[in-house]
Design a protein around this motif. Structure first.
Motif, PDB file in Angstrom:
ATOM      1  N   ALA A  10       0.843  -1.203   0.000  1.00  0.00           N
ATOM      2  CA  ALA A  10       0.000   0.000   0.000  1.00  0.00           C
ATOM      3  C   ALA A  10       0.874   1.247   0.000  1.00  0.00           C
ATOM      4  O   ALA A  10       1.900   1.298   0.687  1.00  0.00           O
ATOM      5  N   PRO A  11       0.526   2.289  -0.781  1.00  0.00           N
ATOM      6  CA  PRO A  11       1.309   3.537  -0.764  1.00  0.00           C
ATOM      7  C   PRO A  11       1.350   4.135   0.630  1.00  0.00           C
ATOM      8  O   PRO A  11       0.321   4.205   1.330  1.00  0.00           O
ATOM      9  N   HIS A  12       2.525   4.573   1.026  1.00  0.00           N
ATOM     10  CA  HIS A  12       2.701   5.195   2.339  1.00  0.00           C
ATOM     11  C   HIS A  12       3.108   6.657   2.136  1.00  0.00           C
ATOM     12  O   HIS A  12       4.003   6.951   1.350  1.00  0.00           O
ATOM     13  N   PRO A  13       2.470   7.589   2.848  1.00  0.00           N
ATOM     14  CA  PRO A  13       2.798   9.008   2.655  1.00  0.00           C
ATOM     15  C   PRO A  13       4.215   9.334   3.136  1.00  0.00           C
ATOM     16  O   PRO A  13       4.679   8.822   4.148  1.00  0.00           O
ATOM     17  N   THR A  26       8.659  20.821   1.568  1.00  0.00           N
ATOM     18  CA  THR A  26       7.294  21.155   1.137  1.00  0.00           C
ATOM     19  C   THR A  26       6.729  20.140   0.153  1.00  0.00           C
ATOM     20  O   THR A  26       5.609  20.290  -0.323  1.00  0.00           O
ATOM     21  N   THR A  27       7.505  19.113  -0.154  1.00  0.00           N
ATOM     22  CA  THR A  27       7.066  18.098  -1.115  1.00  0.00           C
ATOM     23  C   THR A  27       6.388  16.944  -0.384  1.00  0.00           C
ATOM     24  O   THR A  27       6.910  16.427   0.616  1.00  0.00           O
ATOM     25  N   THR A  28       5.213  16.565  -0.837  1.00  0.00           N
ATOM     26  CA  THR A  28       4.490  15.411  -0.299  1.00  0.00           C
ATOM     27  C   THR A  28       4.287  14.412  -1.418  1.00  0.00           C
ATOM     28  O   THR A  28       3.850  14.769  -2.517  1.00  0.00           O
ATOM     29  N   THR A  29       4.600  13.149  -1.145  1.00  0.00           N
ATOM     30  CA  THR A  29       4.437  12.107  -2.146  1.00  0.00           C
ATOM     31  C   THR A  29       4.151  10.793  -1.427  1.00  0.00           C
ATOM     32  O   THR A  29       3.937  10.774  -0.196  1.00  0.00           O
ATOM     33  N   ALA A  86      17.310   5.724   6.020  1.00  0.00           N
ATOM     34  CA  ALA A  86      17.164   5.215   7.388  1.00  0.00           C
ATOM     35  C   ALA A  86      15.790   5.578   7.958  1.00  0.00           C
ATOM     36  O   ALA A  86      15.158   4.768   8.653  1.00  0.00           O
ATOM     37  N   ALA A  87      15.307   6.775   7.669  1.00  0.00           N
ATOM     38  CA  ALA A  87      13.991   7.183   8.167  1.00  0.00           C
ATOM     39  C   ALA A  87      12.887   6.317   7.582  1.00  0.00           C
ATOM     40  O   ALA A  87      11.904   5.988   8.266  1.00  0.00           O
ATOM     41  N   LEU A  88      13.026   5.941   6.321  1.00  0.00           N
ATOM     42  CA  LEU A  88      12.022   5.074   5.700  1.00  0.00           C
ATOM     43  C   LEU A  88      12.016   3.690   6.348  1.00  0.00           C
ATOM     44  O   LEU A  88      10.951   3.104   6.609  1.00  0.00           O
ATOM     45  N   VAL A  89      13.212   3.141   6.628  1.00  0.00           N
ATOM     46  CA  VAL A  89      13.300   1.825   7.280  1.00  0.00           C
ATOM     47  C   VAL A  89      12.643   1.861   8.655  1.00  0.00           C
ATOM     48  O   VAL A  89      11.901   0.953   9.040  1.00  0.00           O
ATOM     49  N   ASP A  90      12.878   2.967   9.382  1.00  0.00           N
ATOM     50  CA  ASP A  90      12.364   3.068  10.746  1.00  0.00           C
ATOM     51  C   ASP A  90      10.875   3.387  10.796  1.00  0.00           C
ATOM     52  O   ASP A  90      10.181   2.978  11.745  1.00  0.00           O
ATOM     53  N   GLY A  91      10.354   4.092   9.787  1.00  0.00           N
ATOM     54  CA  GLY A  91       9.013   4.646   9.955  1.00  0.00           C
ATOM     55  C   GLY A  91       7.925   4.120   9.064  1.00  0.00           C
ATOM     56  O   GLY A  91       6.763   4.490   9.229  1.00  0.00           O
ATOM     57  N   TRP A  92       8.235   3.269   8.109  1.00  0.00           N
ATOM     58  CA  TRP A  92       7.204   2.918   7.141  1.00  0.00           C
ATOM     59  C   TRP A  92       6.080   2.082   7.719  1.00  0.00           C
ATOM     60  O   TRP A  92       4.962   2.054   7.182  1.00  0.00           O
ATOM     61  N   LEU A  93       6.326   1.371   8.868  1.00  0.00           N
ATOM     62  CA  LEU A  93       5.271   0.553   9.474  1.00  0.00           C
ATOM     63  C   LEU A  93       4.324   1.362  10.346  1.00  0.00           C
ATOM     64  O   LEU A  93       3.286   0.854  10.777  1.00  0.00           O
ATOM     65  N   ALA A 126       1.805   7.355  10.697  1.00  0.00           N
ATOM     66  CA  ALA A 126       2.092   8.733  10.294  1.00  0.00           C
ATOM     67  C   ALA A 126       2.964   8.770   9.039  1.00  0.00           C
ATOM     68  O   ALA A 126       3.719   7.837   8.749  1.00  0.00           O
ATOM     69  N   PRO A 127       2.869   9.870   8.248  1.00  0.00           N
ATOM     70  CA  PRO A 127       3.784  10.036   7.116  1.00  0.00           C
ATOM     71  C   PRO A 127       5.237  10.022   7.599  1.00  0.00           C
ATOM     72  O   PRO A 127       5.546  10.505   8.693  1.00  0.00           O
ATOM     73  N   VAL A 128       6.114   9.461   6.776  1.00  0.00           N
ATOM     74  CA  VAL A 128       7.536   9.441   7.103  1.00  0.00           C
ATOM     75  C   VAL A 128       8.149  10.772   6.667  1.00  0.00           C
ATOM     76  O   VAL A 128       8.075  11.138   5.488  1.00  0.00           O
TER      77      VAL A 128
END
Length: 523
Positions: free
Chosen positions: A25-28, A33-36, A134-141, A144-146
């Motif tokens: 599933a797409p994760h924010p 200022t960029t959101t994807t 590293a932030a993606l590894v820690d936060g994707w589960l 909240a948006p990473v």
């Protein structure tokens, strides 16, 4: 072993059921200022379910609720054991960087509507890629948006700095005229409009530096300078006077140089009112082409001359005469090229030409400038006998009996030209003179080349004709029909002979094929 009714295998399955949908599933994701969004699986992220269950440890509750809470952040005790495909993760982060990264852009000053306006600067952004991975590894589960770390870089010239330069320099520079004294010759004004054409503010050393283009300022101030500059320099010329070439001497003048004007004006641009005054010195202005230069051209004698004749038609008087007027007095310096199209220009009414007959598609038809080819033919023959270099010439497709067979040239604007080069060390003065035709007398054009001879003489062999052909007998019922008398086509060949010490030192062969002229009757 079963605890709370679930075995470790069952707990692992329950955990898989709950977490697996999140992987696809797409994760924010936010970066400045960029959101994807990123799909974890596409980014090489996953969960080692068995290792994650083991990581909970002995003595812990094996209930799925507890396991889920621990692995999803409900407890600080244990985090899920992530799997990472590093190349895929790096590629995903680089993809985000292409949307985020931008170079800083300096603020500037641009001239709009007569005044200088500030163009805002922009902060540079750069995604910190290792930390973002590293932030993606820690936060994707998590829910909240990473948030990915982004570094900001200020431009070398900020908007505030540009505004300061506008206030301190640009606005005062256009606040009024600069009054300039030119020695004892008087005063003139350099107006804000003149200053605007030359003043720019390029970024330099972390700020906007005023730059005054000396040449642009001098050009803009030309009308004002005419009030104090006594005369402009005039180059020496060679012209015919009483039928002989004469050097018209160069004339030096007085001048205000571009560099001197800019050096005088620039220091007072930021001053106000009566302080906007400057002084500049007049200097002698030398002619670019001196009297000695003109004499060194060695234009002293006739090196080639030719005359052709034409029957009366007023368009011939106009067009041949106008072409001769434009050709007359042309000087071809050593190493330079004469182009009839460049010298005569486009054959338009504004340029003094009228409609006459030309050859097009094997027929005679009316067009502006008809007859100019007679001027080209005469000029070609004059340069032929002067021994100059034939660069481009093309005879007519149909033979015209008032020209030497093959030794003639047609021209058409802008592509078909008659050109010759001056490969001698002397200048060449081209003189052209026309005698107008009348109903009772034919006209003529004579072109003369004045220079210094480099060959004893230059001659032509007698043109040799062969392979005669005959045209068709046609009837034309169109409104634009022009009757046409027949003439044979033929091949022709001849040679140009260059003599030195009584011998032929050089030979150039020429040949051409004329098509037959059809008989055309208008019905």
């Amino acid at each position: 072993m079963a605890v709370g009714g679930l075995s470790p295998a069952a707990a692992q399955q329950r955990l898989t059921d709950q977490l697996a949908p999140r992987i696809d599933a797409p994760h924010p994701v936010t970066a400045g200022t960029t959101t994807t969004t990123l799909v974890p699986a596409d980014a090489g992220l996953g969960v080692d379910y068995a290792a994650s269950v083991r990581a909970v440890g002995g003595g812990s509750s094996w209930s799925p609720r507890h396991i889920a809470l621990v692995l999803l952040g409900g407890s600080a005790a244990t985090a899920a054991v992530a799997t990472v495909d590093q190349p895929r993760l790096d590629a995903a982060v680089q993809g985000v960087a292409t949307r985020v990264d931008r170079r800083p852009s300096d603020a500037g000053l641009a001239l709009r509507d007569g005044s200088y306006r500030v163009t805002k600067g922009r902060t540079g952004l750069e995604l910190q890629q290792p930390a973002a991975a590293a932030a993606l590894v820690d936060g994707w589960l998590g829910e909240a948006p990473v948030a990915l770390p982004v570094a900001a870089t200020d431009p070398a010239v900020t908007t505030a700095e540009a505004e300061q330069v506008r206030t301190a320099v640009a606005q005062p520079a256009l606040s009024g005229p600069v009054r300039v004294r030119a020695g004892d010759a008087g005063r003139f004004s350099v107006t804000p409009a003149m200053i605007r054409t030359a003043l720019t503010f390029p970024a330099k050393d972390g700020t906007l530096a005023a730059s005054l283009d000396a040449d642009a300022l001098r050009k803009a101030a030309e009308p004002a300078l005419r009030t104090v500059v006594s005369s402009r320099p005039r180059d020496a010329r060679v012209r015919l006077v009483g039928g002989e070439p004469k050097v018209v001497p160069a004339v030096d003048g007085t001048e205000v140089s571009a560099s001197a004007l800019a050096a005088a004006v620039e220091p007072v641009l930021t001053k106000d009112g009566s302080e906007r005054t400057a002084t500049v010195e007049l200097t002698g202005a030398k002619a670019a082409f001196s009297t000695a230069d003109a004499k060194a051209l060695g234009i002293t004698e006739v090196t080639g001359e030719f005359t052709t004749y034409f029957p009366y038609a007023e368009y011939r008087n106009v067009n041949i005469g106008r072409a001769a007027e434009l050709i007359n007095g042309t000087v071809v310096r050593p190493g330079k090229t004469f182009s009839l199209n460049k010298v005569v220009g486009e054959r338009t009414r504004a340029n003094g030409f009228t409609e006459g007959f030309i050859i097009s598609g094997g027929k005679f038809k009316r067009e502006l400038g008809g007859g100019v080819s007679q001027s080209a033919t005469t000029t070609y023959n004059a340069m032929f006998f002067a021994g100059l270099t034939d660069i481009e010439h093309e005879p007519h497709t149909l033979y015209i009996d008032r020209y030497p067979p093959g030794r003639e040239a047609t021209v058409a604007w802008p592509n078909l030209d008659m050109e010759f080069g001056n490969d001698t060390r002397y200048g060449v003065l081209v003189a052209a003179e026309v005698t107008r035709a009348t109903p009772s007398r034919r006209g003529s054009i004579t072109v003369t080349m004045w220079s210094t001879k480099t060959w004893d003489k230059v001659t032509s062999t007698t043109p040799q004709k062969s392979n005669f052909t005959t045209g068709r007998d046609l009837v034309d019922d169109s409104a634009s029909c022009e009757p046409q008398v027949p003439a044979q086509g033929f091949d022709v060949s001849y040679a140009r002979l260059f003599y030195r010490d009584g011998q032929v030192a050089k030979r150039q062969n020429f040949s051409w094929r004329y098509g037959p002229t059809d008989r055309i009757r208008c019905d």
